[in-house]
Design an enzyme around this catalytic site. Structure first.
Site, short mmCIF file in Angstrom:
data_model
loop_
_atom_site.label_atom_id
_atom_site.label_comp_id
_atom_site.label_asym_id
_atom_site.label_seq_id
_atom_site.Cartn_x
_atom_site.Cartn_y
_atom_site.Cartn_z
N HIS A 169 0.86 -1.18 0.00
CA HIS A 169 0.00 0.00 0.00
C HIS A 169 0.90 1.23 0.00
CE1 HIS A 169 -3.77 2.24 0.77
NE2 HIS A 169 -2.95 3.09 1.37
N CYS A 170 0.76 2.05 -1.02
CA CYS A 170 1.63 3.22 -1.19
C CYS A 170 0.90 4.48 -0.73
CB CYS A 170 2.05 3.36 -2.65
SG CYS A 170 3.12 4.79 -2.95
#
Length: 384
Positions: A169-170
């Site tokens: 998850h960025c």
């Protein structure tokens, strides 16, 4: 009569005190382990418990912080581009107009790719398993979703759902990097590193003159734009000297007037004399070098994972499996070879080319649905 002589043994006293303290420590430890015994207790378990508040914060607030990060990326990228045009364009136009045209075209090609891939990485869904559908290829059941989980699918605690071929998850994208947007994420990083490298190379001489040459040598009466046209100047010795000879008389007392040449001021000297422009050069230097080292390292790590045919999550899992198994017992089933892995990741199948679909912005999706995967036993030609 018997005479008894007593002798005090210091060594025995210290030995007894040490033994007593050790015994009490063992009693406390035994009591603690008796009350808190857990077969799963380990160093990793303790670390997870200590990091639990951080996990809670990320799970509950990462979604809100992601919007702030997206705004920061957009604002800082825009600021760098504006400063590059504001300072770099006049500087290079003074040096070579033809070179300036090439730099503008090449730089805008990089900027187009950076903006396109970042926008697509933010707005494109990473891909999720279908809700309520029967998935024949399901490898397991998600413990949090209580639903079938296809191969290479993992649960994102921030998005609170399973993601197909999840990488991570960025927060800078405010989105998960998964099956449908992994290519956008990687190409954004690659083009961003190429862009800051281009700015560093194109502006190296300008930065050197502004931050080193003119900063150490100072601006003298020969190059100070604030003193151009002034009737007097202050030289390095502190003596006032005339800029213009007002009158000179010949032998017959007839006046003769002439001017002294005015020195040429370069664009780098004008930038140095302007505090705002000089601060902009410092800002550009710090930003470009930071992005180059930070994002460059991340790009190399992801490129290594792509070459191995694995995601960031799978790289940690496979690293553990390589330690517990021999090389002949464990093999990543999705590693089809370096060249094939890159072709599959970039979507260079079904007639797609590197020139059209990688060097130029392309919204083509990956092959397949992300629910089933071809392994090392399947060739690219067999793909639909």
């Amino acid at each position: 009569m018997v005479v008894v002589q007593w002798r005090f043994h210091w060594r025995d006293l210290f030995r007894n005190i040490k033994g007593y303290i050790a015994w009490k420590v063992l009693q406390v430890a035994l009591t603690f382990y008796s009350l808190t015994y857990n077969i799963h207790m380990s160093q990793s378990y303790v670390v997870d418990c200590l990091l639990e508040p951080i996990f809670w914060f990320v799970d509950n607030f990462a979604g809100y912080l992601g919007k702030v990060f997206v705004f920061c990326v957009t604002f800082l990228t825009t600021a760098v581009v504006v400063i590059a045009y504001w300072l770099g364009l006049p500087y290079w136009w003074e040096r070579s107009p033809y070179m300036t045209v090439f730099l503008v075209l090449f730089g805008n090609w990089l900027l187009l790719n950076v903006a396109f891939h970042y926008y697509m990485g933010v707005t494109t869904s990473p891909g999720y398993p279908p809700d309520g559908a029967l998935i024949a290829e399901a490898a397991s059941i998600c413990k949090k979703c209580i639903s079938p989980k296809p191969p290479r699918t993992h649960h994102c605690s921030v998005c609170d759902r399973c993601v197909l071929c999840m990488d991570h998850h960025c927060p800078w994208l405010n989105n998960c990097v998964g099956y449908y947007n992994a290519r956008y994420f990687f190409l954004y990083m690659a083009y961003m590193v190429a862009g800051v490298t281009f700015i560093i190379m194109a502006g190296f001489d300008l930065g050197y003159q502004v931050l080193w040459v003119n900063d150490n040598g100072g601006i003298t009466h020969e190059n100070d734009p604030e003193l151009i046209g002034h009737p007097v100047r202050l030289n390095r010795s502190g003596v006032f000297v005339p800029v213009q000879v007002i009158a000179e008389y010949d032998a017959d007392h007839s006046p003769r007037v002439h001017d002294l040449p005015i020195p040429v001021i370069t664009e780098a000297q004008r930038i140095t004399a302007n505090p705002m422009k000089r601060k902009a050069v410092v800002f550009m230097t710090v930003m470009c070098l930071s992005v180059f080292f930070a994002l460059g390292t991340l790009t190399i790590l992801h490129a290594r994972n792509i070459s191995r045919g694995e995601t960031s999550i799978e790289s940690h899992i496979n690293a553990t499996l390589r330690k517990t198994h021999t090389k002949h017992q464990f093999r990543n089933p999705y590693n089809c070879g370096r060249i094939k892995n890159w072709k599959l990741f970039l979507g260079l199948t079904q007639g797609r080319t590197f020139l059209r679909h990688v060097l130029m912005p392309s919204p083509h999706p990956p092959n397949g649905t992300g629910l089933s995967w071809h392994t090392v036993n399947n060739a690219i030609e067999d793909w639909p």
